[in-house]
Design a protein around this motif. Structure first.
Motif, PDB file in Angstrom:
ATOM      1  N   MET A 136       4.028 -17.708  -2.963  1.00  0.00           N
ATOM      2  CA  MET A 136       4.309 -16.366  -2.475  1.00  0.00           C
ATOM      3  C   MET A 136       5.263 -15.631  -3.414  1.00  0.00           C
ATOM      4  O   MET A 136       5.148 -14.420  -3.613  1.00  0.00           O
ATOM      5  N   LYS A 137       6.209 -16.358  -3.994  1.00  0.00           N
ATOM      6  CA  LYS A 137       7.106 -15.725  -4.964  1.00  0.00           C
ATOM      7  C   LYS A 137       6.314 -15.155  -6.133  1.00  0.00           C
ATOM      8  O   LYS A 137       6.533 -14.019  -6.570  1.00  0.00           O
ATOM      9  N   TRP A 138       5.384 -15.943  -6.658  1.00  0.00           N
ATOM     10  CA  TRP A 138       4.590 -15.492  -7.794  1.00  0.00           C
ATOM     11  C   TRP A 138       3.590 -14.415  -7.394  1.00  0.00           C
ATOM     12  O   TRP A 138       3.323 -13.486  -8.173  1.00  0.00           O
ATOM     13  N   LEU A 139       3.057 -14.521  -6.197  1.00  0.00           N
ATOM     14  CA  LEU A 139       2.132 -13.489  -5.722  1.00  0.00           C
ATOM     15  C   LEU A 139       2.836 -12.148  -5.567  1.00  0.00           C
ATOM     16  O   LEU A 139       2.312 -11.103  -5.964  1.00  0.00           O
ATOM     17  N   LEU A 140       4.032 -12.173  -4.996  1.00  0.00           N
ATOM     18  CA  LEU A 140       4.781 -10.936  -4.843  1.00  0.00           C
ATOM     19  C   LEU A 140       5.179 -10.362  -6.208  1.00  0.00           C
ATOM     20  O   LEU A 140       5.158  -9.140  -6.401  1.00  0.00           O
ATOM     21  N   ALA A 141       5.542 -11.224  -7.156  1.00  0.00           N
ATOM     22  CA  ALA A 141       5.859 -10.749  -8.507  1.00  0.00           C
ATOM     23  C   ALA A 141       4.635 -10.090  -9.138  1.00  0.00           C
ATOM     24  O   ALA A 141       4.742  -9.057  -9.818  1.00  0.00           O
ATOM     25  N   PHE A 142       3.450 -10.681  -8.899  1.00  0.00           N
ATOM     26  CA  PHE A 142       2.201 -10.097  -9.414  1.00  0.00           C
ATOM     27  C   PHE A 142       1.937  -8.736  -8.788  1.00  0.00           C
ATOM     28  O   PHE A 142       1.589  -7.768  -9.478  1.00  0.00           O
TER      29      PHE A 142
END
Length: 791
Positions: free
Chosen positions: A91-97
């Motif tokens: 989720m951290k990486w998805l939100l950064a994307f």
């Protein structure tokens, strides 16, 4: 009209009342005594935590980046499966994307709108100029600019005052630990987008770079909390991000994405966040911010390629700032370092002078803005009219210059929107060099003045007029009620004097005048904003020429060094004007001469709670103080005595409990008929870690009956058992560094001697207690050592 006047008068009275309260002195919300009236003049250490956010004088609270290690937190982490941990990471990486994707998309939308609105406006003006209908051309230009400014100002004044300005100082304050109200809401985001389009299209001397940083941060904040406050998505995976720490990381990604979207500089965006806005950093955050900026670059590149095919109207041949000077050969010798150093010195001097003058102008604007919303609108519209008059009228002062015979007939003179040669009022075969810089969009103006292999294109008189005009416009435009950025005005001013120096040094150096303009812009930005590493990389990515790196580094270092000798950076000046209690990285030298114990002595007595506390006592404390945290102390604890001694009672510091968690316990009616410790299962049955992340409820919204007042609450499961503590003998300088680096809201002061019977807490330090001028108000003798080093 009468209703607007009443609104303006009401606003003025409200602000005046708030300022009078500020003068009279509120107690610090985390330092006032339990039974002391809230509006009584404060004669202790902490001063009023009031700040100007938008147009309102608001109470400012701190954010809490500390991990709250209570029983519920520990149970939550122990109970998380590997799948849930993986979900959290993904989720951290998805939100950064998503932050990068949305920021890049909105930046493309803003650029597309600005280029088309401003482009068609200028084409209409040029049409009338070609027909020698100069008055009609002016009316069209001034009318369009007036309307666009009116739209931007109306939105900022009536719907989202926090959308005015660049937003970067407030983002810097947020990442430092200051909760700036309404800075990242959905309304602010929408007004920032529309207002930026209107203000930049109106030809005002401001850029969209600062607003893009704010837009990226708003997107990140809204994604992290699941949307606007009234329409939040209650997705169970998002519950992991309902805390200040993860929201801080997302907003850092958003700010770096905004810089990348403004300059198409992914590495520069990451370094900008690291050097300028972020107070706290780690390697994992570096990776995510870089990932976000990489996504932004991909989106922008795809948009540019699409628009080059002609699907975006006038957008496609420019728009996104890109000053490619890779085609020029950069050759310089040791003697060329002298004019380069001169540019650096000039940048530092002019940058500090610009900061000083802008500080005075903003103070005047604050006085005007106090008079109400109509005055803010009139100020913005007056600046718009003045700008239109200057941009349209000053080119008539320039002399027509003949075109270079080597140029093709199609490129000189030009009557269109693009190109370095504008015919304006000149005969065929001649061009107006000042119209080339003024009668165009800001991005194209920078491209024109940065252009290479154009040694004889601009007259020195035209450059002087251009520089003087943008100095004036840069000072009077920033501070009006529209979204505005500082990057582009400073670039325009710096490039003008850089090119003037290039003209003067032409007989003595082989450096291209376009490169002098680049170095001038870099030097003024370093002299005003005091950035070095990130600015160097941004200009490297903008100009696409690695050979510029050595002289750019030299210019930036000299400019920053010279500027630091006179005043702080422009963002620090704005933070001070707004009253935001920003903690600087370097404590004052005289702070080593005073201990945190001495600070605690001049504060009101700390308010503590027992581990098992009566409901009535908790309600009394919450209603009569505005503290955010309370030490929890257990009395009469039996300790292991030394051999041969008898056991005795002692006071134990169990930890620190937050106001929100006390209100949560009252709201859930988690009461006990007798004073006792609760079992773990009783706590897990009633509370979850998601409950502890909720904020916003006040004690006035909680109803407690008279019978319930005599009951008890076990505070142990909700108490943070590992708060950060310092010994009373620690210097304030060392405590400030710890407070800032860890991102604290509370720091407990413990006694130096831990003997039995000694109370375990001396006091609590908050952000307001560590602000330099607050300490000097109470300890004026320290001011005599302010200028002394090495104490």
């Amino acid at each position: 009209m009468e209703e607007l006047n009443r609104i303006a008068e009401s606003e003025a009275e409200s602000i005046e009342r708030s300022q009078q309260e500020e003068i009279d002195g509120f107690n610090d919300p985390e330092s006032n005594d339990l039974h002391q009236p809230l509006l009584k003049r404060n004669r202790t250490l902490s001063s009023s935590p009031l700040a100007i956010v938008g147009t309102k004088v608001s109470h400012i609270e701190s954010l809490d980046y500390e991990i709250n290690e209570n029983d519920l937190f520990k149970h939550d982490w122990r109970s998380r499966s590997k799948v849930q941990v993986l979900q959290y990471i993904l989720m951290k990486w998805l939100l950064a994307f998503l932050v990068g994707l949305l920021t890049g998309g909105i930046a493309t939308l803003i650029n597309l709108a600005v280029e088309n609105i401003a482009g068609y406006k200028l084409l209409a003006v040029v049409k009338y100029i070609d027909e020698e209908r100069y008055i009609m051309g002016f009316l069209v230009m001034a009318g369009a600019n007036f309307f666009l400014t009116l739209v931007a100002a109306l939105l900022c004044v009536f719907f989202a005052p926090t959308a005015a300005g660049p937003g970067i100082p407030e983002i810097k304050a947020y990442l430092n630990g200051i909760d700036t109200p309404d800075m990242f809401g959905a309304t602010t985001l929408i007004v920032k987008i529309i207002g930026s389009i209107g203000a930049v299209s109106a030809g005002l001397d401001l850029g969209k770079e600062g607003p893009l940083v704010h837009i990226g941060s708003c997107i990140a904040s809204l994604l992290g909390q699941g949307g606007p406050d009234n329409y939040q998505v209650k997705w169970r995976w998002l519950r992991y991000f309902n805390n200040d720490r993860d929201r801080r990381d997302l907003i850092t990604c958003g700010s770096s994405s905004g810089v990348c979207a403004a300059f198409r500089a992914p590495v520069g965006g990451v370094l900008f966040a690291l050097e300028e806005v972020a107070t706290w950093w780690r390697s994992a955050l570096l990776w995510r911010t870089f990932f976000s900026t990489a996504v932004v670059v991909v989106v922008l590149r795809a948009a540019i390629e699409t628009c080059k095919s002609g699907y975006c109207g006038l957008f496609g041949h420019g728009g996104l700032i890109m000053f490619d000077v890779s085609g020029v050969e950069v050759t310089y010798h040791a003697a060329d370092l002298i004019p380069v150093a001169v540019i650096g010195v000039l940048g530092g001097l002019l940058g500090s002078l610009y900061n000083y003058t802008l500080h005075k102008v903003l103070k005047v604007y604050n006085v005007i803005n106090k008079n109400g919303k109509m005055h803010k609108l009139l100020l913005a519209l007056s600046v718009s009219i003045f700008t239109s008059v200057c941009l349209y009228g000053l080119p008539f002062l320039a002399q027509c210059r003949p075109c270079d015979p080597s140029l093709l007939d199609s490129s000189c003179p030009s009557t269109g929107r693009e190109g370095n040669f504008k015919q304006f009022n000149c005969p065929k075969g001649h061009y107006n060099d000042l119209a080339t810089l003024l009668l165009t969009t800001n991005d194209d103006a920078v491209r024109n003045i940065f252009s290479i292999n154009t040694a004889s294109e601009f007259n020195i008189v035209s450059l002087v007029i251009f520089f003087a005009l943008y100095c004036v416009l840069g000072l009077i435009t920033f501070g009006i009620a529209v979204p505005s950025g500082l990057f582009l005005p400073i670039i325009l001013m710096g490039s003008a004097y850089g090119r003037m120096l290039g003209l003067a040094m032409a007989p003595y150096t082989k450096i291209d005048q376009g490169l002098y303009a680049v170095l001038g812009a870099a030097s003024l930005m370093a002299g005003s904003m005091r950035m070095t590493v990130s600015l160097c990389v941004i200009f490297l990515e903008l100009t696409n020429n690695l050979l510029l790196l050595p002289i750019t580094m030299l210019v930036l270092l000299i400019s920053k060094t010279v500027g630091d000798c006179f005043n702080p950076s422009i963002y620090e000046i704005i933070l001070e004007l707004k009253g935001l209690p920003f903690l600087d990285a370097n404590p004052e030298p005289w702070m080593r001469n005073i201990t945190v114990g001495e600070l605690a002595d001049v504060k009101p007595a700390v308010v503590t709670l027992s581990g098992v506390e009566r409901v009535g006592r908790i309600v009394e404390v919450l209603k009569n103080t505005t503290h955010n945290g309370f030490p929890v102390v257990d009395s009469g604890i039996t300790i292991n005595p030394p051999l041969g001694s008898s056991p005795n009672g002692a006071n134990e510091l169990h930890g620190l409990i937050l106001r929100a968690h006390l209100i949560l316990a009252l709201k859930k009616k988690w009461f006990l008929p007798e004073p006792r410790r609760t079992e773990d299962w009783e706590v897990w049955k009633e509370f979850t870690s998601i409950d502890l992340a909720e904020r916003g409820t006040t004690i006035q919204e909680v109803t407690v009956t008279k019978a319930e007042m005599a009951m008890y609450i076990d505070l142990h499961p909700l108490t943070n058992m590992t708060p950060y503590t310092v010994v009373e003998s620690m210097s304030v300088a060392k405590a400030l560094v710890l407070f800032r680096q860890v991102g604290l809201r509370h720091m407990l002061i413990l006694p130096k001697y831990q003997a039995a019977g000694v109370f375990p807490v001396v006091g609590i330090l908050t952000r307001q207690d560590l602000i330099a001028h607050n300490i000097l108000d109470v300890f004026p003798h320290l001011s005599s050592s302010k200028g002394k080093k090495g104490h």
